[in-house]
Design an enzyme around this catalytic site. Sequence first.
Site, short mmCIF file in Angstrom:
data_model
loop_
_atom_site.label_atom_id
_atom_site.label_comp_id
_atom_site.label_asym_id
_atom_site.label_seq_id
_atom_site.Cartn_x
_atom_site.Cartn_y
_atom_site.Cartn_z
N ALA A 168 0.94 -1.63 0.54
CA ALA A 168 0.15 0.18 0.25
C ALA A 168 0.93 1.39 -0.06
O ALA A 168 2.09 1.07 0.46
CB ALA A 168 -0.56 -0.02 0.95
N GLY A 185 0.92 -5.13 0.54
CA GLY A 185 -0.33 -5.00 -0.08
C GLY A 185 -0.64 -5.75 -1.35
O GLY A 185 -0.93 -6.36 -2.12
N GLU A 231 -0.41 -9.62 -1.30
CA GLU A 231 -2.04 -9.65 -0.15
C GLU A 231 -2.70 -9.80 -2.02
O GLU A 231 -3.59 -10.70 -2.20
CB GLU A 231 -2.39 -8.34 0.17
CG GLU A 231 -1.61 -9.02 2.25
CD GLU A 231 -2.53 -7.52 2.80
OE1 GLU A 231 -1.60 -6.91 2.43
OE2 GLU A 231 -3.07 -7.94 3.68
N GLU A 257 4.55 -5.48 7.42
CA GLU A 257 3.56 -4.33 8.15
C GLU A 257 4.09 -3.66 9.16
O GLU A 257 4.41 -2.13 9.51
CB GLU A 257 2.34 -4.55 8.02
CG GLU A 257 1.52 -4.41 6.16
CD GLU A 257 1.80 -5.73 6.12
OE1 GLU A 257 1.89 -6.54 6.21
OE2 GLU A 257 0.73 -5.51 4.88
#
Length: 285
Positions: free
Chosen positions: A87, A132, A135, A155
Amino acid sequence: MQTPLANKEFDHTNTINALADKFENIRLECLETGIYQICIHRPKILNALNLQCLEELNTCLDLIDSNPDVRVLLVTGAGDKAFVAGADIAYMKQLSAQAAENFSAYGNQTFSRFSQLKVPVIAMVNGYALGGGCELALSCDFIIASDKACFAQPEVNLAILPGFGGSQRLTRRLGLSLAIELVMTGRNIKSDEALKLGLVNHVYPADSLNEAGLELARGLTHKSPYALAAIKQLMHQGENIPLDQALKLESQSFALTFAGNDREVAMQAFLDKSQASFRSLQKTS
Ligand code: DAK
């Protein structure tokens, strides 16, 4: 009244071309008959995902989902350095807790759509797949990687946790103890380890990854789209329910494939020693 996208006579390829030009962060293209590719395209920041990028991804998935010509979807990142480096940290830094929850929920909804599509989705990971990005890859049906790929859920280093499904999909794929280790340490997993762990399906030299992805996709375009959609739905649903219920679901899905036309075509082709060819799935809603 039918929307243009639901109309079978509608020219889906032209619509995709016209709308795809409007995306700032995504490239959507038809590579060959039946094979479409979504490329996350923010190369200056290693394809990091912000809200606009997720919104565009959602619009792309609408186009893919409503286009009966799509038989396989490839997902990749621009450039050779990153699939997606996570992200967008600059975007996330200014989020309130409420906005973060919304961002995470929207990301989760978006990524879940890959498993809800009727067609197989192949992630081609060509560099960093972090946070992300890991993911996003985990949301796809297949992950193939280059020998330069690197996966992580880092993260924890930003004092947050995976917000787009990593804590759950990694656990389902690798088991709890390994997933906890990876999420708590945030350590990098290179492609050879990713292959050993079963995180990726195959690893290829970086310069042949795209061709390998296309080859896998081409093979899938020769399978019955009806059978592929049934397999995909059954296996995703079955993963999250008790075994006895999943086995019942398998019997029902098995019966449905017998009710379809493709089964007859495929079995007759076997008996005739010929090659079966299947029509695309028509959109029913
Ligand atoms: N976000 C924004 N910019 C990024 C970025 C990212 N994730 N990753 C890289 N960049 C930018 C860098 O800032 C740099 O920009 P400039 O300085 O050129 O302007 C450019 O991309 C090139 O990166 P580097 O110069 O750092 O390149 P290096 O080769 O030295 O290093 C790297 C590559 C991938 C190892 C490094 O960039 C890196 O560590 N990047 C951050 C990776 C990371 O931590 N990713 C996970 C992000 S966290 C949630 C929702 C979602 C999520 C969590 C919660 N909720 C709302 C609850 C998901 C979180 C994540 O994904």
